[in-house]
Design a protein around this motif. Sequence first.
Motif, PDB file in Angstrom:
ATOM      1  N   GLN A 123      23.849  56.457  29.713  1.00 50.18           N
ATOM      2  CA  GLN A 123      22.578  56.835  29.290  1.00 50.18           C
ATOM      3  C   GLN A 123      21.513  56.267  29.826  1.00 50.18           C
ATOM      4  OE1 GLN A 123      22.246  58.135  24.857  1.00 50.18           O
ATOM      5  NE2 GLN A 123      24.683  58.364  24.818  1.00 50.18           N
ATOM      6  N   HIS A 151      19.624  56.453  24.374  1.00 50.28           N
ATOM      7  CA  HIS A 151      18.655  56.630  25.496  1.00 50.28           C
ATOM      8  C   HIS A 151      17.053  56.566  24.995  1.00 50.28           C
ATOM      9  CE1 HIS A 151      18.617  60.621  24.256  1.00 50.28           C
ATOM     10  NE2 HIS A 151      17.524  60.861  24.982  1.00 50.28           N
ATOM     11  N   GLN A 186      13.814  57.523  31.377  1.00 46.48           N
ATOM     12  CA  GLN A 186      14.537  57.496  30.170  1.00 46.48           C
ATOM     13  C   GLN A 186      14.361  58.693  29.148  1.00 46.48           C
ATOM     14  OE1 GLN A 186      17.238  55.436  30.805  1.00 46.48           O
ATOM     15  NE2 GLN A 186      17.348  54.863  28.703  1.00 46.48           N
TER      16      GLN A 186
END
Length: 184
Positions: free
Chosen positions: A21, A119, A11
């Motif tokens: 995302q 994200h 991430q």
Amino acid sequence: VALPLTAFVIQALVGKKLPRQGDWVSVLAILGSFVLATPIFLKMLATGNVSDALQFNWMVMPGAEAGEGNTSLLNQAVTITVGVLVNNLTAIMLFMVTLCASLIHIFATGYMHGESRYHLFFAYISLFSAGMLGLVVSDNLLTLFMCWEVMGLCSYLLIGFYYQKLSANNASLKAFMTTRVGDV
């Protein structure tokens, strides 16, 4: 612990470029941890006892050469051992933490949808989950404290996620300072 930690790295590095995302990376990681924790919990329920441990030397610091009559603690080698301990309490906590974290991750996909830095939110929450699981399985105070500090950092980052708002900034600083006092 490794699954949410891996989700954090993904991430943080490429989450923004992934479909949605990358929220699914974090959700799948914590669900995977839940799937892995469930048999441990069920074994504990079935047998009444679960016990397993894994240890390894993390650091070995050699001491100075001990001369005749020199038995100072400073001259002795120091070995720092870390590991994982799974017992009945750990089995219960692994199950509960991964269950609750899975539900929180799933809820957050809808609640945080459309936010800027979406994200990063999932990166922070994955790191928080990894820290919490690390704390649960830790077999010594050093790694327990390290995981506790990771959770403190993530609390600061999550509470201050809306850093543009003065109230969020103040709350995150207050939480950070409170946990530092608590750590002492």
